[in-house]
Scaffold this motif. Structure first.
Motif, PDB file in Angstrom:
ATOM      1  N   LYS A 152       7.495 -15.511  -7.198  1.00 31.93           N
ATOM      2  CA  LYS A 152       8.090 -14.208  -7.535  1.00 31.93           C
ATOM      3  C   LYS A 152       7.020 -13.136  -7.354  1.00 31.93           C
ATOM      4  O   LYS A 152       5.837 -13.382  -7.614  1.00 31.93           O
ATOM      5  CB  LYS A 152       8.588 -14.188  -8.980  1.00 31.93           C
ATOM      6  CG  LYS A 152       9.840 -15.002  -9.190  1.00 31.93           C
ATOM      7  CD  LYS A 152      10.495 -14.605 -10.503  1.00 31.93           C
ATOM      8  CE  LYS A 152      11.806 -15.328 -10.627  1.00 31.93           C
ATOM      9  NZ  LYS A 152      12.946 -14.496 -10.401  1.00 31.93           N
ATOM     10  N   PRO A 153       7.428 -11.951  -6.950  1.00 29.51           N
ATOM     11  CA  PRO A 153       6.435 -10.890  -6.752  1.00 29.51           C
ATOM     12  C   PRO A 153       5.878 -10.356  -8.067  1.00 29.51           C
ATOM     13  O   PRO A 153       6.539 -10.375  -9.097  1.00 29.51           O
ATOM     14  CB  PRO A 153       7.212  -9.811  -6.005  1.00 29.51           C
ATOM     15  CG  PRO A 153       8.646 -10.070  -6.287  1.00 29.51           C
ATOM     16  CD  PRO A 153       8.773 -11.545  -6.572  1.00 29.51           C
ATOM     17  N   VAL A 154       4.655  -9.857  -7.979  1.00 36.50           N
ATOM     18  CA  VAL A 154       3.999  -9.178  -9.083  1.00 36.50           C
ATOM     19  C   VAL A 154       4.134  -7.679  -8.816  1.00 36.50           C
ATOM     20  O   VAL A 154       3.822  -7.209  -7.731  1.00 36.50           O
ATOM     21  CB  VAL A 154       2.517  -9.583  -9.188  1.00 36.50           C
ATOM     22  CG1 VAL A 154       1.769  -8.719 -10.190  1.00 36.50           C
ATOM     23  CG2 VAL A 154       2.400 -11.062  -9.550  1.00 36.50           C
ATOM     24  N   ARG A 155       4.602  -6.955  -9.831  1.00 35.75           N
ATOM     25  CA  ARG A 155       4.893  -5.532  -9.679  1.00 35.75           C
ATOM     26  C   ARG A 155       3.982  -4.684 -10.576  1.00 35.75           C
ATOM     27  O   ARG A 155       3.446  -5.182 -11.576  1.00 35.75           O
ATOM     28  CB  ARG A 155       6.355  -5.269 -10.020  1.00 35.75           C
ATOM     29  CG  ARG A 155       7.289  -6.067  -9.107  1.00 35.75           C
ATOM     30  CD  ARG A 155       8.720  -5.606  -9.190  1.00 35.75           C
ATOM     31  NE  ARG A 155       9.560  -6.410  -8.312  1.00 35.75           N
ATOM     32  CZ  ARG A 155       9.788  -6.144  -7.027  1.00 35.75           C
ATOM     33  NH1 ARG A 155       9.215  -5.110  -6.455  1.00 35.75           N
ATOM     34  NH2 ARG A 155      10.582  -6.924  -6.317  1.00 35.75           N
ATOM     35  N   PRO A 156       3.828  -3.415 -10.236  1.00 39.52           N
ATOM     36  CA  PRO A 156       3.023  -2.530 -11.085  1.00 39.52           C
ATOM     37  C   PRO A 156       3.537  -2.567 -12.525  1.00 39.52           C
ATOM     38  O   PRO A 156       4.745  -2.563 -12.772  1.00 39.52           O
ATOM     39  CB  PRO A 156       3.256  -1.144 -10.470  1.00 39.52           C
ATOM     40  CG  PRO A 156       3.644  -1.412  -9.051  1.00 39.52           C
ATOM     41  CD  PRO A 156       4.396  -2.712  -9.078  1.00 39.52           C
ATOM     42  N   ILE A 177       0.783  -1.245   0.000  1.00 36.83           N
ATOM     43  CA  ILE A 177       0.000   0.000   0.000  1.00 36.83           C
ATOM     44  C   ILE A 177       0.812   1.291   0.000  1.00 36.83           C
ATOM     45  O   ILE A 177       0.283   2.349  -0.295  1.00 36.83           O
ATOM     46  CB  ILE A 177      -0.985   0.045   1.194  1.00 36.83           C
ATOM     47  CG1 ILE A 177      -0.238   0.018   2.523  1.00 36.83           C
ATOM     48  CG2 ILE A 177      -2.003  -1.068   1.100  1.00 36.83           C
ATOM     49  CD1 ILE A 177      -1.121   0.294   3.735  1.00 36.83           C
ATOM     50  N   ASP A 178       2.102   1.210   0.317  1.00 36.21           N
ATOM     51  CA  ASP A 178       2.908   2.428   0.454  1.00 36.21           C
ATOM     52  C   ASP A 178       4.185   2.314  -0.369  1.00 36.21           C
ATOM     53  O   ASP A 178       5.135   1.636   0.025  1.00 36.21           O
ATOM     54  CB  ASP A 178       3.250   2.639   1.933  1.00 36.21           C
ATOM     55  CG  ASP A 178       4.042   3.903   2.198  1.00 36.21           C
ATOM     56  OD1 ASP A 178       4.585   4.503   1.251  1.00 36.21           O
ATOM     57  OD2 ASP A 178       4.129   4.280   3.385  1.00 36.21           O
ATOM     58  N   PRO A 179       4.223   2.976  -1.536  1.00 30.97           N
ATOM     59  CA  PRO A 179       5.407   2.870  -2.402  1.00 30.97           C
ATOM     60  C   PRO A 179       6.717   3.256  -1.709  1.00 30.97           C
ATOM     61  O   PRO A 179       7.749   2.629  -1.971  1.00 30.97           O
ATOM     62  CB  PRO A 179       5.093   3.814  -3.561  1.00 30.97           C
ATOM     63  CG  PRO A 179       3.603   3.863  -3.602  1.00 30.97           C
ATOM     64  CD  PRO A 179       3.159   3.766  -2.160  1.00 30.97           C
ATOM     65  N   LEU A 180       6.696   4.252  -0.836  1.00 24.58           N
ATOM     66  CA  LEU A 180       7.928   4.665  -0.150  1.00 24.58           C
ATOM     67  C   LEU A 180       8.386   3.599   0.845  1.00 24.58           C
ATOM     68  O   LEU A 180       9.562   3.229   0.870  1.00 24.58           O
ATOM     69  CB  LEU A 180       7.734   6.012   0.551  1.00 24.58           C
ATOM     70  CG  LEU A 180       7.543   7.204  -0.391  1.00 24.58           C
ATOM     71  CD1 LEU A 180       7.280   8.474   0.407  1.00 24.58           C
ATOM     72  CD2 LEU A 180       8.744   7.374  -1.298  1.00 24.58           C
ATOM     73  N   ALA A 181       7.476   3.111   1.651  1.00 23.32           N
ATOM     74  CA  ALA A 181       7.826   2.047   2.601  1.00 23.32           C
ATOM     75  C   ALA A 181       8.238   0.782   1.839  1.00 23.32           C
ATOM     76  O   ALA A 181       9.171   0.080   2.241  1.00 23.32           O
ATOM     77  CB  ALA A 181       6.652   1.749   3.530  1.00 23.32           C
ATOM     78  N   ALA A 182       7.557   0.500   0.740  1.00 20.08           N
ATOM     79  CA  ALA A 182       7.865  -0.695  -0.053  1.00 20.08           C
ATOM     80  C   ALA A 182       9.271  -0.626  -0.635  1.00 20.08           C
ATOM     81  O   ALA A 182       9.980  -1.632  -0.703  1.00 20.08           O
ATOM     82  CB  ALA A 182       6.838  -0.864  -1.167  1.00 20.08           C
ATOM     83  N   ALA A 183       9.694   0.564  -1.039  1.00 21.17           N
ATOM     84  CA  ALA A 183      11.033   0.723  -1.620  1.00 21.17           C
ATOM     85  C   ALA A 183      12.122   0.336  -0.622  1.00 21.17           C
ATOM     86  O   ALA A 183      13.170  -0.197  -1.008  1.00 21.17           O
ATOM     87  CB  ALA A 183      11.231   2.152  -2.096  1.00 21.17           C
ATOM     88  N   ALA A 184      11.871   0.575   0.651  1.00 19.39           N
ATOM     89  CA  ALA A 184      12.842   0.233   1.696  1.00 19.39           C
ATOM     90  C   ALA A 184      12.586  -1.157   2.279  1.00 19.39           C
ATOM     91  O   ALA A 184      13.325  -1.598   3.158  1.00 19.39           O
ATOM     92  CB  ALA A 184      12.778   1.277   2.812  1.00 19.39           C
ATOM     93  N   GLY A 185      11.550  -1.835   1.797  1.00 16.27           N
ATOM     94  CA  GLY A 185      11.153  -3.130   2.356  1.00 16.27           C
ATOM     95  C   GLY A 185      11.846  -4.317   1.714  1.00 16.27           C
ATOM     96  O   GLY A 185      12.760  -4.162   0.897  1.00 16.27           O
ATOM     97  N   PRO A 186      11.390  -5.498   2.070  1.00 18.62           N
ATOM     98  CA  PRO A 186      12.052  -6.732   1.645  1.00 18.62           C
ATOM     99  C   PRO A 186      12.001  -7.016   0.148  1.00 18.62           C
ATOM    100  O   PRO A 186      12.792  -7.800  -0.362  1.00 18.62           O
ATOM    101  CB  PRO A 186      11.308  -7.821   2.424  1.00 18.62           C
ATOM    102  CG  PRO A 186       9.971  -7.233   2.727  1.00 18.62           C
ATOM    103  CD  PRO A 186      10.210  -5.757   2.902  1.00 18.62           C
ATOM    104  N   PHE A 187      11.091  -6.373  -0.580  1.00 18.64           N
ATOM    105  CA  PHE A 187      10.949  -6.635  -2.017  1.00 18.64           C
ATOM    106  C   PHE A 187      11.520  -5.509  -2.872  1.00 18.64           C
ATOM    107  O   PHE A 187      11.476  -5.579  -4.098  1.00 18.64           O
ATOM    108  CB  PHE A 187       9.481  -6.892  -2.369  1.00 18.64           C
ATOM    109  CG  PHE A 187       8.898  -8.047  -1.621  1.00 18.64           C
ATOM    110  CD1 PHE A 187       9.186  -9.355  -1.988  1.00 18.64           C
ATOM    111  CD2 PHE A 187       8.077  -7.842  -0.516  1.00 18.64           C
ATOM    112  CE1 PHE A 187       8.664 -10.431  -1.282  1.00 18.64           C
ATOM    113  CE2 PHE A 187       7.546  -8.908   0.191  1.00 18.64           C
ATOM    114  CZ  PHE A 187       7.846 -10.205  -0.188  1.00 18.64           C
ATOM    115  N   GLY A 188      12.003  -4.458  -2.245  1.00 18.94           N
ATOM    116  CA  GLY A 188      12.621  -3.353  -2.985  1.00 18.94           C
ATOM    117  C   GLY A 188      11.646  -2.551  -3.824  1.00 18.94           C
ATOM    118  O   GLY A 188      12.039  -1.891  -4.772  1.00 18.94           O
TER     119      GLY A 188
END
Length: 158
Positions: free
Chosen positions: A98-102, A47-58
């Motif tokens: 594998k993750p699904v990305r925008p 839900i949060d692109p900024l938090a996600a960027a620093a998270g486990p999936f980059g």
């Protein structure tokens, strides 16, 4: 081998082991990922692109449940026949390797693994299928094995 037209009615007899059906594709946007996750899976990497960027999936990723829901739509449109589908008995396994990305475009394919007549209900069979979802690079992003009940085309009178 795909030997039936896209929207042809399928009955138990048509779900032979090895039958593979291309169920089409869909793309997913950042807005769709966030909207789904806010409603159903509100983890920061959904839900949060900024938090996600620093998270486990980059970066931002779709919920596996969103991928599952979108895959199910295509299975219902192209693989599960409304004339014979009697619902699912369950899922043996589901994986999101594998993750699904925008911006990803995902392709759905279903393969019949096993089909057998029901021993307790003569009007139906049991079909075990593998559904696979791959991204535009050919990477598997989801795999699920499911068991469905399917009506026979011509079944013995009770």
């Amino acid at each position: 081998m795909t030997d039936l037209p896209e929207h042809a009615p399928r009955y138990f007899e048509d779900y032979v082991p090895g039958l593979t059906v291309d169920c089409g594709a869909f793309s997913i946007t950042e807005a769709e990922i966030i909207a789904f996750a806010k409603e159903y899976d509100p983890q920061p990497f959904h839900i949060d692109p900024l938090a996600a960027a620093a998270g486990p999936f980059g970066g931002l990723i779709a919920s596996g449940w969103q991928t599952t829901s979108m895959m199910m739509r295509l299975l219902v449109e192209h693989f599960v026949s409304p004339e014979s589908g009697l619902g699912a008995a369950g899922v043996d396994e589901i994986r999101w390797p594998k993750p699904v990305r925008p911006g990803d475009t995902l392709h759905v394919r279903a393969t019949v693994l096993e089909a057998r007549r029901s021993s307790s209900k003569p009007d139906r069979g049991i079909v075990r299928s593998l559904a696979e979802v791959t991204n535009q690079h050919g990477d598997t992003v989801m795999r699920v094995t499911a068991i469905n009940f399917v009506r026979l085309r011509n079944h013995p009178a009770a």
